[in-house]
Design an enzyme around this catalytic site. Structure first.
Site, PDB file in Angstrom:
ATOM      1  N   ASP A  98      47.654  45.615  40.110  1.00  9.05           N
ATOM      2  CA  ASP A  98      46.758  44.340  39.584  1.00  9.05           C
ATOM      3  C   ASP A  98      45.273  45.015  40.003  1.00  9.05           C
ATOM      4  OD1 ASP A  98      47.051  41.122  39.224  1.00  9.05           O
ATOM      5  OD2 ASP A  98      45.254  41.548  40.075  1.00  9.05           O
ATOM      6  N   ILE A  99      44.335  44.351  39.406  1.00 11.30           N
ATOM      7  CA  ILE A  99      42.915  44.558  39.728  1.00 11.30           C
ATOM      8  C   ILE A  99      42.380  44.364  41.110  1.00 11.30           C
ATOM      9  CG2 ILE A  99      41.744  42.721  39.165  1.00 11.30           C
ATOM     10  CD1 ILE A  99      39.661  44.262  37.520  1.00 11.30           C
ATOM     11  N   ASP A 112      42.784  48.773  37.230  1.00  6.60           N
ATOM     12  CA  ASP A 112      41.882  48.076  36.254  1.00  6.60           C
ATOM     13  C   ASP A 112      42.271  48.542  34.924  1.00  6.60           C
ATOM     14  OD1 ASP A 112      39.892  47.074  34.755  1.00  6.60           O
ATOM     15  OD2 ASP A 112      38.238  47.930  36.438  1.00  6.60           O
ATOM     16  N   TYR A 153      39.284  33.275  23.693  1.00  6.44           N
ATOM     17  CA  TYR A 153      40.674  33.696  23.998  1.00  6.44           C
ATOM     18  C   TYR A 153      41.485  34.011  22.667  1.00  6.44           C
ATOM     19  CZ  TYR A 153      45.078  32.735  26.524  1.00  6.44           C
ATOM     20  OH  TYR A 153      46.439  32.765  26.978  1.00  6.44           O
TER      21      TYR A 153
HETATM   22  N1  SER Z   1      47.987  28.732  29.236  1.00  8.32           N
HETATM   23  C1  SER Z   1      46.972  29.473  28.358  1.00  8.32           C
HETATM   24  C2  SER Z   1      45.713  28.657  28.621  1.00  8.32           C
HETATM   25  O1  SER Z   1      45.599  27.464  28.948  1.00  8.32           O
HETATM   26  C3  SER Z   1      47.381  29.277  26.918  1.00  8.32           C
HETATM   27  O2  SER Z   1      48.127  30.426  26.425  1.00  8.32           O
HETATM   28  O3  SER Z   1      44.635  29.437  28.368  1.00  8.32           O
END
Ligand code: SER
Length: 319
Positions: free
Chosen positions: A34-35, A52, A141
């Protein structure tokens, strides 16, 4: 025997995945990384490395030193945090994945990449979203998830890297809380219900999203990476889900199990608009057909288990 590296091992999925992998393959065969360092007071049953993923050298060094041949790459920012910090989200989610795929190419590792329901967008068919369909996400995202799916496919076809992955729905878990996701309400609600018999939800009561209980998600991640490559037509970015629920439906299920539980709603416009751009329910038939995806927990079974497990650590606040 495989040698497995898990990045983002201290996150919501990582902590449960590392435990399951160590039970299956042995403690010394699973390197958690983990970072950040393991919080003081917590022990690691097996090797732990500070990594990282945006630093290619750190990844190379750990993969080479431990002779890693499979990387579960979980280090990433979730959707709401990524919307707050889109530049950092691109750097971490894409930069990290690129580095992982490059090291996998050089050291002949398989890679697991967690895509998400966030890889879809408002122009995707929202009900029974097909495995192969329109993907025009409107969040940073989602942009990193679609790009990640494509990059994994590219490394598979161009360099022969065995890169596989799932499009995960919201994951519900009792052991470690999520952070910065849009689906986090479905975890927070249980903790608040047990402690205060009350929860204030940041999504509208009718926001329908796919969800899955963590044990099913862990089982699916392991099954996919163990599946015979010859049976995988898609190989990467499989739709998976175990339930398609709204906050109101989850609140009803909890109210049946916790006396006096009440929910109210104070909508957060950022997370609501992210949720509105995601599917209501995924078609998971490709995952079922190609590698036997078969989740065990529906809404009722998940609620029973969550409440049973959490009630050992959370007691009602005195009123
Ligand atoms: N659980 C994630 C989120 O809410 C969805 O991939 O960002």
């Amino acid at each position: 025997m495989r040698k497995i590296l898990v990045t983002g091992a201290l996150g919501q999925i990582g902590s449960d995945l590392v435990t399951a992998l160590r039970q299956r393959y042995g403690d010394e065969h699973v390197i958690a990384s983990d970072i950040r360092m393991i919080p003081s007071g917590q022990d690691s049953e097996g090797p732990f490395e500070l990594v990282d993923c945006t630093s290619p050298h750190q990844l190379h060094e750990v993969v080479r030193r431990h002779g890693v041949d499979l990387i579960y790459h979980l280090g990433a920012l979730l959707s709401a945090t990524a919307e707050e910090k889109p530049q950092i989200a691109w750097a971490v989610n894409m930069g990290g994945l690129y580095n992982v795929l490059e090291v996998a190419r050089q050291y002949d590792c398989a890679v697991y990449f967690p895509s998400s329901i966030g890889a879809f967008g408002p122009s995707t068919p929202l009900d029974q979203t097909p495995q192969d369909t329109i993907q025009r996400p409107t969040t940073m995202y989602g942009v990193t998830k679609v790009s990640g799916e494509l990059l994994c496919d590219y490394y598979a076809s161009r360099f022969g890297v065995d890169a596989r992955g799932l499009r995960l729905p919201g994951l519900i878990s009792h052991s470690s809380p999520p952070g910065g996701g849009t689906t986090d309400y479905a975890v927070d609600i249980f903790r608040q219900a047990l402690r205060y018999q009350h929860y204030t939800c940041y999504l509208r009561p009718d926001s329908r999203l796919d969800m899955m209980y963590m044990p099913d998600a862990i089982q699916a991640m392991i099954a996919l990476m163990e599946a015979d490559a010859a049976s995988l037509v898609h190989r990467n970015a499989f739709n998976v889900s175990a339930m398609s629920i709204t906050p109101a439906e989850l609140a009803d299920a909890i109210a049946k199990r916790i006396d006096g539980f009440q929910i109210e709603y104070e909508v957060d416009p950022v997370r609501q608009s992210i949720a509105d751009s995601w599917p209501n329910s995924l078609d998971v038939s490709a995952a079922r057909a190609e590698w036997g995806f078969a989740p065990e927990y529906d809404l009722a079974a998940m609620c029973d288990d969550m409440i049973e497990k959490l009630s050992h650590e959370i007691t009602p606040a005195s009123r």
